[in-house]
Structures are given as C-alpha cells and as structure tokens.
Design a protein around this motif. Structure first.
Motif: not given
Length: 241
Positions: A118, A120-123, A126, A132, A148, A150-151, A189, A207
């Motif tokens: 995945r 991930p969505p932006s912080r 989220a 998500d 997922a 990691r941001r 990312l 996404d």
C-alpha cells in the motif's frame, strides 16, 4: 372477440425486493439522496450504478511502471471519492472498490507471487479521515493484511534551493505546483522495514487517487531502493495529465 391475455407484471427477485423494501423504510427514517444525481431515497441510485459500470478505466506509465486506474478522476467518480474520503461515506463506493479490487487481482494473476504494498495516505489525510481508503479496496480484492510503505518527514536543508525549501516547509499537496510536489515528495517514502520481504520479488503498488504521479513514482523508487521489482501500480482513479 377474444381478448389477448395480459402479461403478468415482472416480479422482483426476492433479494432485490427485500433490498428495495429496506431502502424504503430507511428513507422514511433517514431521508437521503443519490450522491451522484440527487435522486431521492438512495445513497447511490441504479442509474448512477449503471453509469459507473460503463465508464472506462485508464492506463498510464508512472516511473516506467504501468498504472491501471479503475476510473478517471472526474464527474461522479470524483464526487463519490470526495464523499468517501472527506465524509467517510463508505456506503457509496462499492462500485469503485469492486472494480479496483478486480484490477489488483488481475495484476496478481499476471505476476504470480507478487507482493501487494500500500501507498500510505499523507499524515494530514490519515489524521483527518481516521481510515485508509486503500485498505477497503484491498479487502474487496480478498487481501486483508497488506504491508504499507512508511512516510518519512522531509525537512528542508541548507543545501536546498529556495523553491525546494518553500515546497518542503509548508502547505498540502493541493496547494503546490507540480514542481513543488516533486520537491516535497522525493525521499518521503521508505520500504526499509519491508526490505526482507520485497528484495528480489515482484511488487504491486496500490493507491487511491493518482494525480501528477509523483507520490506513486516515489513509491516505485522506495521499492526499487530495497531491491524490489515494481511490476504494476493500481489506483481507484487517475487524473488525466
């Protein structure tokens, strides 16, 4: 004179009849209108369901990898996605998640043994939504546990040009130009925590919405950095560029 027999009225299948009856009861208690066209009593009317089935998907390249999007990000699709992501309206996105889930399954059939990852969505997104959207898509594909990326926080440095510093220092993606999005996304990312599971393996990235493609391109870069092979990207919708 003989009268021709009158054809019996069509009878709805039991499942449809029960669903229509339940919809009528709910509409009395909680009046709703179709998100797509405003028709009363249904969150998404049959006409809009039919429209979604007839809409074409979209294929493009992102960082040299094929991206399959279930829909173009416009019209009814855009409205449904905004209702889902901004208001949590999971009751209106069944057709979107179903078609996207089918694309994920097709990608896995084309690359047996591939790992689904995945984006991930932006912080900020989220925190605002509390969920998500990609997780819902993957559940429709029969995938309940998927890793997922990691941001990472990307901070400006003294060596960065002024425009890069400005891009990384503030504002969300929607407020940035295309060049500012690139500057703010590179290095954001990481797949380091997934390295052992991705190294030497095919990877399908998923996404929800792909606009300029810079976030998906960053996801491709992150996977390649740990030795994974991105073979397909999948999204619910893509903006024409």
């Amino acid at each position: 004179m003989t009268t021709a027999p009158t054809a019996p009225a069509p009878v709805s299948p039991p499942t449809t009849a029960w669903r229509d009856a339940l919809t009528a009861v709910v509409a009395l208690l909680l009046p709703v209108v179709c998100v797509g066209c405003g028709t009363p009593d249904r969150a998404l009317c049959r006409g809009c369901h039919t429209l979604l089935r007839e809409l074409p998907g979209r294929t493009r390249l992102v960082a040299g990898v094929r991206l399959d999007a279930a829909f173009e990000y416009e019209g009814t699709v855009r409205t449904l996605l905004l209702e889902w992501k901004l208001r949590g309206r999971s009751d209106v996105v069944g057709p979107l998640t179903a078609r996207t889930g089918a694309l994920v399954r097709a990608a896995l059939a084309a690359a047996p043994g591939a790992v689904v990852v995945r984006v991930p969505p932006s912080r900020r997104g989220a925190r605002r939504r509390g969920f998500d959207p990609v997780v819902s898509v993957l559940r429709r594909a029969g995938l309940r546990r998927t890793p997922a990326l990691r941001r990472l926080p990307v901070h400006p440095t003294a060596a960065d040009p002024a425009d890069v510093v400005a891009a990384r220092a503030g504002g969300g993606q929607k407020e940035r130009t295309a060049l500012e999005r690139v500057a703010a996304t590179v290095g954001s990312l990481s797949a380091a925590a997934l390295a052992d599971g991705l190294r030497g393996r095919d990877v399908v990235l998923v996404d929800d919405v792909v606009t300029t493609g810079v976030t998906m391109a960053e996801a491709v870069r992150a996977v390649r950095a740990v030795g994974g092979r991105p073979v397909r990207c999948v999204a619910v919708a893509s903006v024409e560029v």
